[in-house]
Design a protein around this motif. Structure first.
Motif, short mmCIF file in Angstrom:
data_model
loop_
_atom_site.label_atom_id
_atom_site.label_comp_id
_atom_site.label_asym_id
_atom_site.label_seq_id
_atom_site.Cartn_x
_atom_site.Cartn_y
_atom_site.Cartn_z
N SER A 135 0.83 -1.19 0.00
CA SER A 135 0.00 0.00 0.00
C SER A 135 0.87 1.24 0.00
O SER A 135 2.03 1.23 0.43
CB SER A 135 -0.92 0.02 1.22
N ASP A 136 0.27 2.33 -0.48
CA ASP A 136 0.95 3.62 -0.50
C ASP A 136 -0.13 4.69 -0.34
O ASP A 136 -1.02 4.81 -1.18
CB ASP A 136 1.71 3.82 -1.80
N GLY A 137 -0.05 5.43 0.74
CA GLY A 137 -1.01 6.51 0.96
C GLY A 137 -2.44 6.03 1.10
O GLY A 137 -3.37 6.73 0.69
N GLU A 152 11.17 -14.77 -2.58
CA GLU A 152 10.17 -13.74 -2.32
C GLU A 152 10.23 -12.66 -3.40
O GLU A 152 11.29 -12.39 -3.97
CB GLU A 152 10.38 -13.12 -0.94
N GLY A 153 9.09 -12.08 -3.70
CA GLY A 153 9.04 -11.04 -4.70
C GLY A 153 7.87 -10.11 -4.47
O GLY A 153 7.05 -10.32 -3.57
N ALA A 154 7.80 -9.06 -5.28
CA ALA A 154 6.71 -8.09 -5.20
C ALA A 154 6.29 -7.71 -6.60
O ALA A 154 7.10 -7.72 -7.54
CB ALA A 154 7.15 -6.86 -4.40
N LEU A 155 5.03 -7.39 -6.74
CA LEU A 155 4.48 -7.05 -8.05
C LEU A 155 3.56 -5.85 -7.88
O LEU A 155 2.54 -5.92 -7.18
CB LEU A 155 3.70 -8.23 -8.62
N ARG A 156 3.94 -4.73 -8.50
CA ARG A 156 3.09 -3.54 -8.46
C ARG A 156 2.00 -3.64 -9.51
O ARG A 156 2.20 -4.24 -10.57
CB ARG A 156 3.92 -2.27 -8.70
N ALA A 157 0.87 -3.02 -9.24
CA ALA A 157 -0.24 -3.07 -10.18
C ALA A 157 -1.16 -1.88 -9.95
O ALA A 157 -1.27 -1.37 -8.83
CB ALA A 157 -1.03 -4.37 -10.02
N TYR A 284 -14.45 -4.26 -1.66
CA TYR A 284 -13.29 -3.54 -2.18
C TYR A 284 -12.77 -2.54 -1.16
O TYR A 284 -13.47 -2.14 -0.21
CB TYR A 284 -13.67 -2.79 -3.45
N ILE A 285 -11.52 -2.18 -1.34
CA ILE A 285 -10.94 -0.97 -0.81
C ILE A 285 -10.19 -0.33 -1.97
O ILE A 285 -10.07 -0.93 -3.05
CB ILE A 285 -10.00 -1.24 0.39
N ASP A 286 -9.69 0.85 -1.80
CA ASP A 286 -9.01 1.55 -2.89
C ASP A 286 -7.84 0.69 -3.42
O ASP A 286 -6.92 0.37 -2.67
CB ASP A 286 -8.49 2.90 -2.40
N GLY A 287 -7.93 0.27 -4.67
CA GLY A 287 -6.87 -0.51 -5.30
C GLY A 287 -7.05 -2.01 -5.23
O GLY A 287 -6.26 -2.76 -5.81
#
Length: 420
Positions: A135-137, A152-157, A284-287
């Motif tokens: 999350s961001d903001g 381990e990894g991360a995926l932005r979307a 839902y939540i934002d995103g």
């Protein structure tokens, strides 16, 4: 860090259909599936008429009909006098969408994966398990994952869609609250061999009711997928009684299958399903958006879970693809998906709750075996009213059509159209 337009977590019917549809719109979409393949027993294997019509609209009808499958044309219940009353006559619906296809879910998922992999913007990552949200903001911006070897990894979307089932990791991580409804039974799934002479088309399915238990047989090519229904909380008793007693229970319910019950070698051959019925208050939540079982766990009553999940995916793709192509998905977009799909979900869950109260509670308390007399009377004497039931099961209360951007020329016997 890797990035994509939309990350879909969970390679079940909702996730794979959503991935296919978004990719056909040109959206960069990545589907994560924690297993190495789709080959797992005891998942739902009914593909309903509205989903078959959707497949035709996507131009995939010929390949779909070439998959191993049987056609279910009705569901009947036994009467006290030894006869049968048909409660769901799918054959009476308008062809070619007048049946339910019975097929292993892994065949259906592999079929969707092959179609999606033809799209250049689609990626399927097997053995990738989502572990948490980023999350961001205050907005969800992606997911963290771990592969089978521990990497381990991360995926932005731009958007995360949770289709990871009734025990969704992501809906828990988001803190989304659900309303739980009581369910009076659990289910034990197992296989029994199907003789060569018993194979072919499936005219219908007839459940068998006993003394505080029931069983149903679903047809696969070389075996029956059996579901044994017993009161919730009876798992410890069934385990303590052992496999021989379990075989006796099935033989009492289905004496015609008694000759093959040695196929149940031990209780390890049974797959226990903790049946749940719930629905998120907010999907839902934002995103982040939840659909399918991640938004609403369904009872096996009526066998509509796959169909409802697929319809969620279609509605989500139709609304979200344009927003994803613009690079801006708002909470208003996510709320619109929930508004679209919440009404049919509430209707179906209400029907399932009625079935629980009217059929299963009296069965498990020893008050009655089978449907209530009023339902049997309506089935025999008010055919117009009962004609609504097969349509509700086969198509659902709000069937979705393929969005224009996902349609292709249909090579199958059904014609792609926008009408019921």
């Amino acid at each position: 860090m890797e990035s994509t337009g939309c990350v879909v977590v969970g390679g079940g019917p909702a996730g794979m259909m959503l991935g296919l549809l978004l990719a056909r719109a040109g959206v960069e979409v990545t589907v994560l599936e924690k297993h190495g393949d789709f080959l797992r027993d005891f998942r739902g294997d009914t593909v309903h008429a509205s989903t078959i019509r959707l497949i035709d609209e996507l131009g995939l009808g010929a390949e779909f009909r070439g998959l191993p499958q049987s056609r279910l044309q009705n569901v009947a219940f036994p009467t006290p006098g030894g006869g049968l009353v048909t409660l769901g006559n799918f054959a009476a619906l308008r062809p070619p969408y007048n049946y339910i296809a019975m097929m292993p879910q892994w065949d259906f998922l592999n079929f969707l994966a092959r179609a999606a992999e033809q799209e250049p913007t689609f990626t399927l990552l097997m053995e990738h398990k989502a572990t948490s949200l980023m999350s961001d903001g205050g907005r969800v911006t992606g997911i963290r994952y771990v592969t089978r070897d521990g990497t381990e990894g991360a995926l932005r979307a731009d958007l995360v869609v949770a289709t990871d089932g009734r025990h969704s990791v992501l809906r828990q991580a988001a803190g989304l609250k659900s309303k739980e409804y009581p369910v009076p039974f659990d289910t034990w799934w197992f296989k029994l061999p199907r003789a060569e002479s018993e194979r072919g088309e499936v005219a219908g399915i007839v459940p068998a009711f006993g003394d505080r238990d029931a069983v149903i047989a679903l047809f696969r090519d070389t075996y029956y997928q059996m579901g044994y229904f017993a009161p919730k909380g009876s798992g410890d008793r069934i385990k303590s009684e052992g496999v021989e007693r379990f075989r006796e229970r099935i033989a009492a319910l289905r004496p015609d299958l008694a000759d093959r019950l040695d196929a149940i070698r031990s209780l390890d051959d049974l797959h226990w399903l903790d049946v749940r019925l719930d629905r998120l208050q907010r999907w839902y939540i934002d995103g982040l958006l939840c659909i399918g079982d991640a938004a609403h766990a369904m009872s096996p009553a009526g066998g509509v879970g796959i169909n409802l999940a697929v319809q969620d995916a279609v509605a989500a793709a139709a609304r979200l693809a344009p927003a994803l192509l613009r690079g801006k998905v708002t909470e208003k977009d996510l709320a619109a998906v929930q508004r679209r799909r919440q009404v049919p979900t509430v209707i179906i869950q209400s029907v399932q709750r009625f079935m629980h109260r009217a059929v299963f509670v009296p069965l498990f308390t020893g008050k009655r075996s089978g449907p209530p007399a009023a339902v049997m009377y309506l089935a025999q004497h008010v055919p117009v009213l009962m004609g609504l039931l097969p349509r509700m099961i086969a198509h659902g209360p709000l069937p979705e059509h393929a969005p224009a951007f996902a349609r292709r020329v249909d090579a199958g016997p059904g014609k792609a159209s926008g009408t019921d």
